[in-house]
Design an enzyme around this catalytic site. Structure first.
Site, short mmCIF file in Angstrom:
data_model
loop_
_atom_site.label_atom_id
_atom_site.label_comp_id
_atom_site.label_asym_id
_atom_site.label_seq_id
_atom_site.Cartn_x
_atom_site.Cartn_y
_atom_site.Cartn_z
N ASP A 135 0.85 -1.19 0.00
CA ASP A 135 0.00 0.00 0.00
C ASP A 135 0.89 1.25 0.00
O ASP A 135 1.75 1.39 0.87
CB ASP A 135 -0.90 -0.02 1.24
CG ASP A 135 -1.80 -1.24 1.24
OD1 ASP A 135 -2.58 -1.40 0.29
OD2 ASP A 135 -1.71 -2.06 2.18
N ASP A 171 4.04 0.55 -8.18
CA ASP A 171 3.65 1.37 -9.34
C ASP A 171 3.48 2.82 -8.90
O ASP A 171 2.93 3.62 -9.65
CB ASP A 171 2.34 0.86 -9.97
CG ASP A 171 1.18 1.00 -9.00
OD1 ASP A 171 1.36 0.65 -7.81
OD2 ASP A 171 0.10 1.48 -9.40
C1 LIG Z 1 -1.87 -3.22 -2.51
S1 LIG Z 1 -2.07 -4.84 -1.92
C2 LIG Z 1 -0.96 -5.79 -2.96
C3 LIG Z 1 -1.34 -7.25 -3.02
C4 LIG Z 1 -0.44 -8.14 -3.89
N1 LIG Z 1 0.94 -8.19 -3.42
C5 LIG Z 1 -0.48 -7.69 -5.33
O1 LIG Z 1 0.53 -7.16 -5.83
O2 LIG Z 1 -1.53 -7.88 -5.98
C6 LIG Z 1 -1.17 -4.78 -0.40
C7 LIG Z 1 -1.49 -5.94 0.52
O3 LIG Z 1 -0.65 -5.87 1.67
C8 LIG Z 1 -1.41 -6.30 2.79
N2 LIG Z 1 -0.77 -5.74 3.99
C9 LIG Z 1 -0.56 -4.44 4.28
N3 LIG Z 1 0.07 -4.30 5.46
C10 LIG Z 1 0.24 -5.58 5.94
C11 LIG Z 1 0.81 -6.09 7.12
N4 LIG Z 1 1.34 -5.29 8.05
N5 LIG Z 1 0.81 -7.43 7.29
C12 LIG Z 1 0.29 -8.26 6.34
N6 LIG Z 1 -0.27 -7.82 5.20
C13 LIG Z 1 -0.28 -6.49 5.00
C14 LIG Z 1 -2.80 -5.75 2.54
O4 LIG Z 1 -3.79 -6.48 3.25
C15 LIG Z 1 -2.93 -5.92 1.03
O5 LIG Z 1 -3.56 -7.14 0.68
#
Ligand SMILES: C[S@@+](CC[C@H](N)C(=O)[O-])C[C@H]1O[C@@H](n2cnc3c(N)ncnc32)[C@H](O)[C@@H]1O
Length: 231
Positions: A135, A171
């Site tokens: 994120d 991105d």
């Molecule tokens: C923008 S999405 C990207 C998902 C995947 N890697 C992709 O490229 O399609 C970011 C993911 O990171 C997870 N995330 C964010 N902070 C996290 C944390 N501290 N522990 C585990 N997951 C986390 C969110 O739940 C989300 O599904």
């Protein structure tokens, strides 16, 4: 350990409502097979016991719906993959995929990745760590919620084996610059490319990558390596 300066950060917002029946069923029936029950109180994991074999372990942080992680684990049967997420619906989907495709070298863990890294992953235990499209937290006042911070990189350098890799992709151009600048301050991480990697290596396309590309964003890969021998 070198995590004295690490402060836990909340890098995610819970983005799900109710799970579908199928996702809930996958969690109920398949998590006990392919998932790991871990809490910080349990301390460091024994990764060889977890996978029931000795093989290089790659940690994937934030696999989302798990599509890319399932693909990469299938392409590398010689490695063990551990995925960590907080997103239960995506985890349900990935569990179903592991079952359907018979993937044996991939385990999932529902937990806060930073907590897992800090308390559950031993020093010098990882052959690699993947952070694909974290994120971006674009607003300046939210930058503190970004996963990639200097103390986080110090912690990652500690958990990687000498020669181990850290592969990040985004991105969001400004987050890419942030990652690059911070990585230059961590003395145990080398950047063999000197800047962004010229191509994504063996990283498959991801859902969030496609979303960024549809919006006209460029994609940046940063592939770093833990110096060997250890410093
Ligand atoms: C923008 S999405 C990207 C998902 C995947 N890697 C992709 O490229 O399609 C970011 C993911 O990171 C997870 N995330 C964010 N902070 C996290 C944390 N501290 N522990 C585990 N997951 C986390 C969110 O739940 C989300 O599904």
């Amino acid at each position: 350990m070198s995590d004295n300066t690490y402060r836990p950060i909340r890098s995610f917002v819970r983005r799900e409502g109710r799970l579908t029946t199928g996702q809930q069923r996958a969690l109920d029936e398949l998590y006990s097979l392919y998932g790991i029950d871990w809490t910080a109180a349990a301390g460091p994991l024994d990764l060889d016991v977890l996978f029931n074999r000795q093989a290089p372990v790659v940690l994937d942080i934030g696999y989302g719906d798990g599509e890319a992680l399932a693909e990469i684990a299938s392409a590398h049967p010689e490695r063990n993959y551990l995925g960590v997420e907080v997103y239960r619906a995506g985890t349900g989907r990935l569990l179903r995929r592991i079952e359907a495709d018979g993937i044996t070298n991939l385990k999932v863990l529902l937990a806060d990745a930073s907590e897992l890294l800090r308390q559950g992953i031993p020093s010098a235990s990882l052959a690699g760590l993947q952070l694909f499209f974290p994120d971006p937290w674009p607003k300046k006042r939210h930058h503190k919620r970004r996963m990639v911070q200097a103390p986080w990189l110090t912690m990652v350098a500690d958990r990687l084996q000498p020669g181990g890799f850290l592969h990040m992709a985004t991105d969001w151009a400004e987050y890419a610059e942030w990652m690059l600048a911070l990585s230059e301050t961590e003395p145990r991480l080398d950047n063999p490319h000197g800047g962004y990697a010229p191509d994504p290596g063996d990283r498959p396309g991801t859902r969030f990558e496609r979303r960024g590309v549809r919006k006209g964003h460029d994609v940046f890969d940063l592939i770093l390596q833990r110096y060997a021998p250890s410093t």
